[in-house]
Design a protein around this motif. Sequence first.
Motif, PDB file in Angstrom:
ATOM      1  N   SER A 101      -2.348 -11.255  12.862  1.00  0.00           N
ATOM      2  CA  SER A 101      -1.556 -11.223  11.632  1.00  0.00           C
ATOM      3  C   SER A 101      -0.205 -10.592  11.923  1.00  0.00           C
ATOM      4  CB  SER A 101      -2.276 -10.411  10.555  1.00  0.00           C
ATOM      5  OG  SER A 101      -1.417 -10.195   9.448  1.00  0.00           O
ATOM      6  N   LEU A 102       0.839 -11.147  11.343  1.00  0.00           N
ATOM      7  CA  LEU A 102       2.165 -10.555  11.499  1.00  0.00           C
ATOM      8  C   LEU A 102       2.238  -9.176  10.846  1.00  0.00           C
ATOM      9  CD1 LEU A 102       4.500 -13.637  11.005  1.00  0.00           C
ATOM     10  CD2 LEU A 102       3.817 -12.540  13.134  1.00  0.00           C
ATOM     11  N   ASP A 103       1.319  -8.893   9.939  1.00  0.00           N
ATOM     12  CA  ASP A 103       1.271  -7.560   9.328  1.00  0.00           C
ATOM     13  C   ASP A 103       0.898  -6.489  10.346  1.00  0.00           C
ATOM     14  OD1 ASP A 103       1.930  -8.630   6.867  1.00  0.00           O
ATOM     15  OD2 ASP A 103      -0.153  -8.808   6.216  1.00  0.00           O
ATOM     16  N   LEU A 104       0.298  -6.900  11.454  1.00  0.00           N
ATOM     17  CA  LEU A 104      -0.119  -5.954  12.494  1.00  0.00           C
ATOM     18  C   LEU A 104       0.928  -5.802  13.600  1.00  0.00           C
ATOM     19  CD1 LEU A 104      -3.870  -6.990  12.776  1.00  0.00           C
ATOM     20  CD2 LEU A 104      -2.907  -4.990  11.626  1.00  0.00           C
ATOM     21  N   MET A 105       2.147  -6.328  13.374  1.00  0.00           N
ATOM     22  CA  MET A 105       3.200  -6.203  14.378  1.00  0.00           C
ATOM     23  C   MET A 105       3.492  -4.755  14.766  1.00  0.00           C
ATOM     24  SD  MET A 105       6.244  -8.881  13.946  1.00  0.00           S
ATOM     25  CE  MET A 105       6.492  -9.988  15.290  1.00  0.00           C
ATOM     26  N   PRO A 106       3.528  -3.815  13.829  1.00  0.00           N
ATOM     27  CA  PRO A 106       3.752  -2.425  14.244  1.00  0.00           C
ATOM     28  C   PRO A 106       2.670  -1.905  15.194  1.00  0.00           C
ATOM     29  CG  PRO A 106       4.146  -2.642  11.898  1.00  0.00           C
ATOM     30  CD  PRO A 106       3.542  -3.936  12.369  1.00  0.00           C
ATOM     31  N   THR A 107       1.435  -2.300  14.962  1.00  0.00           N
ATOM     32  CA  THR A 107       0.347  -1.885  15.848  1.00  0.00           C
ATOM     33  C   THR A 107       0.534  -2.485  17.237  1.00  0.00           C
ATOM     34  OG1 THR A 107      -1.134  -1.766  13.951  1.00  0.00           O
ATOM     35  CG2 THR A 107      -2.160  -1.827  16.136  1.00  0.00           C
ATOM     36  N   GLY A 108       0.864  -3.778  17.290  1.00  0.00           N
ATOM     37  CA  GLY A 108       1.126  -4.425  18.572  1.00  0.00           C
ATOM     38  C   GLY A 108       2.306  -3.797  19.279  1.00  0.00           C
ATOM     39  N   GLY A 109       3.356  -3.479  18.528  1.00  0.00           N
ATOM     40  CA  GLY A 109       4.520  -2.818  19.120  1.00  0.00           C
ATOM     41  C   GLY A 109       4.175  -1.449  19.662  1.00  0.00           C
ATOM     42  N   ALA A 110       3.328  -0.727  18.957  1.00  0.00           N
ATOM     43  CA  ALA A 110       2.905   0.599  19.433  1.00  0.00           C
ATOM     44  C   ALA A 110       2.108   0.471  20.737  1.00  0.00           C
ATOM     45  CB  ALA A 110       2.077   1.307  18.366  1.00  0.00           C
ATOM     46  N   LEU A 111       1.274  -0.559  20.829  1.00  0.00           N
ATOM     47  CA  LEU A 111       0.532  -0.787  22.075  1.00  0.00           C
ATOM     48  C   LEU A 111       1.483  -1.118  23.222  1.00  0.00           C
ATOM     49  CD1 LEU A 111      -2.506  -2.742  20.635  1.00  0.00           C
ATOM     50  CD2 LEU A 111      -2.617  -0.585  21.897  1.00  0.00           C
TER      51      LEU A 111
END
Length: 129
Positions: A101-111
């Motif tokens: 989900s694009l809503d999880l972009m911050p999580t992916g960016g943090a990883l």
Amino acid sequence: MRRRLAGAGTVIALAGLAASLAQAAIDLVVGFRAADGAEMSELFGRVQSHAAVQLAVYDVGPLLFYVGLLALIGSLVSRRGPVTVWTAAAISLGIAVMGISLDLMPTGGALFLLAFASVGRAERALARS
């Protein structure tokens, strides 16, 4: 072999980045030109009706960035340098999270940030020794 993988990864990642930039440019132009939501939908429909644009800019093109990124990380892992298997796993997980989900972009960016921060620390440690 490693150099070829890194070169191919760079080219593929840059192609994906170019597709993402083209998508952003299209979105901005349509947003500025449209007077309302209906006109915006109509303009997007015109742009996306071209099969090549849909494929290169919206469907496959942006994914190439992630494929190239994995190839680059793979070439670094294969040299047993500052990139560990954990780094590759964190980047892969970041890509998967963003794909959910694009809503999880911050999580992916943090990883991504955690993975690349460990690469930076390891590079500095190697440079000191």
